[in-house]
Enzyme design. Structure first.
Site, PDB file in Angstrom:
ATOM      1  N   GLU A 162       0.658  -1.122  -0.157  1.00  9.03           N
ATOM      2  CA  GLU A 162       0.188  -0.049  -0.072  1.00  9.03           C
ATOM      3  C   GLU A 162       0.975   1.283   0.162  1.00  9.03           C
ATOM      4  O   GLU A 162       0.501   2.401  -0.797  1.00  9.03           O
ATOM      5  CB  GLU A 162      -1.038  -0.034   1.205  1.00  9.03           C
ATOM      6  CG  GLU A 162      -1.551   1.309   1.246  1.00  9.03           C
ATOM      7  CD  GLU A 162      -2.149   1.583   2.719  1.00  9.03           C
ATOM      8  OE1 GLU A 162      -2.223   2.795   3.093  1.00  9.03           O
ATOM      9  OE2 GLU A 162      -1.697   0.549   3.729  1.00  9.03           O
TER      10      GLU A 162
ATOM     11  N   GLU B 122      -4.501   0.649  -3.489  1.00  7.16           N
ATOM     12  CA  GLU B 122      -3.402   1.044  -3.452  1.00  7.16           C
ATOM     13  C   GLU B 122      -2.268   0.042  -3.360  1.00  7.16           C
ATOM     14  O   GLU B 122      -1.387   0.111  -4.034  1.00  7.16           O
ATOM     15  CB  GLU B 122      -2.972   2.317  -2.367  1.00  7.16           C
ATOM     16  CG  GLU B 122      -3.746   3.365  -2.660  1.00  7.16           C
ATOM     17  CD  GLU B 122      -3.651   4.447  -1.350  1.00  7.16           C
ATOM     18  OE1 GLU B 122      -3.795   5.390  -1.518  1.00  7.16           O
ATOM     19  OE2 GLU B 122      -3.290   4.045  -0.254  1.00  7.16           O
TER      20      GLU B 122
ATOM     21  N   ASP C 135       0.567   3.851  -2.914  1.00 10.84           N
ATOM     22  CA  ASP C 135       0.070   5.337  -2.878  1.00 10.84           C
ATOM     23  C   ASP C 135       1.301   6.152  -3.324  1.00 10.84           C
ATOM     24  O   ASP C 135       0.720   7.364  -4.077  1.00 10.84           O
ATOM     25  CB  ASP C 135       0.263   5.480  -1.261  1.00 10.84           C
ATOM     26  CG  ASP C 135       0.038   7.009  -0.948  1.00 10.84           C
ATOM     27  OD1 ASP C 135      -1.070   7.430  -1.318  1.00 10.84           O
ATOM     28  OD2 ASP C 135       0.867   7.576  -0.489  1.00 10.84           O
TER      29      ASP C 135
ATOM     30  N   ASP D 278      -7.202   1.378   0.817  1.00 14.42           N
ATOM     31  CA  ASP D 278      -5.585   0.498   0.832  1.00 14.42           C
ATOM     32  C   ASP D 278      -5.808  -0.740  -0.242  1.00 14.42           C
ATOM     33  O   ASP D 278      -4.641  -0.634  -0.481  1.00 14.42           O
ATOM     34  CB  ASP D 278      -5.726  -0.054   2.115  1.00 14.42           C
ATOM     35  CG  ASP D 278      -5.728   1.161   3.512  1.00 14.42           C
ATOM     36  OD1 ASP D 278      -5.196   2.235   3.142  1.00 14.42           O
ATOM     37  OD2 ASP D 278      -5.672   0.602   4.752  1.00 14.42           O
TER      38      ASP D 278
END
Length: 242
Positions: free
Chosen positions: A51, A128, A55, A125
């Site tokens: 994640e 990502e 991101d 989450d």
């Protein structure tokens, strides 16, 4: 409870088809494993590192895209558009409607009982982490393709919203552009404590005329509604004075 790792389900082909790429089974399972599951099953990696990576990749690609397709927009405008396009609300909606990933998320018993598979924070989450897994396995070009597949329509949608991305900031910018004073919000609260209604009246300067009124269930919502009304009032004023 046993600490042995259970038989882990492999997501249906529909998930990978929706994502538009391939992932090794182990990496895919990790991308779908919440920390509550790995806490109950020591040794099972969760998605948090993926994640973190995803991101950063998502921010890069979304920034690159907005920068390229909107050459006339300011840094502030681009930042607002990016923030909305990759917000928790936007990404969780993608997880629900495009990826339909909820049934494949590995959750601990407690988190599962609390509806974790439908929580926006977890769904965001997961999007990502899947992007991070794609980057890790295939590199930036494939990750870029996946991101475009997932968020291009969201980027197009936020581009049409203009000032609606942030009415308060947009009102301030418009007021300054017209040589007016800073917007000031005057608040009133009515109704019982359990059902309060907030009313915001916005003026340009502390003692200026009211240019917009808004109501809402919170101070923020009322001020945003007032800012929208004020922005439209100034927009009309600007048009009349041309």
């Amino acid at each position: 409870m046993s600490n042995e790792t259970p038989q882990q389900p492999t997501p249906a082909n529909e998930l990978l088809e929706a994502l538009g790429t391939t992932l090794s089974p182990d990496l895919l399972v990790q991308a779908l494993t919440h920390r509550s599951f790995s806490h109950e099953h020591p040794g099972v990696a969760n998605y948090e590192r993926l994640e973190f990576l995803g991101d950063a990749v998502l921010e890069l690609v979304s920034t690159e895209t907005l920068f390229t397709i909107h050459p006339d927009m300011t840094e502030g405008q681009l930042a607002k558009m990016r923030a909305k396009a990759v917000s928790e609300d936007a990404l969780s909606a993608i997880a629900k409607t495009k990826l339909k990933v909820g049934p494949y998320i590995l959750l601990g018993h407690g988190e599962a009982e609390q509806g974790g598979a439908e929580k926006n924070s977890i769904l965001c989450d997961i999007v990502e982490s899947l992007i991070g897994a794609t980057f890790l396995e295939h590199g930036i070009d494939e990750a870029r393709k996946v991101i475009h597949r997932l968020i291009d329509d969201t980027l197009a949608e936020v581009a049409t919203e203009g000032p609606a991305l942030d009415w308060k900031t947009s009102l301030t910018v418009k007021a300054h552009g017209l040589g007016k004073e800073e917007p000031v919000y005057h608040m009133e609260v009515s109704g019982p404590e359990y059902a309060q209604i907030f009313t915001a009246r916005v003026s340009l300067g502390e003692n200026g005329d009211i240019i917009g009124i808004g109501k809402g269930s919170s101070k923020r919502k009322a001020q945003l509604a007032a800012a929208e009304a004020g922005w439209k009032s100034l927009d009309s004023f600007k048009t009349r004075t041309k």
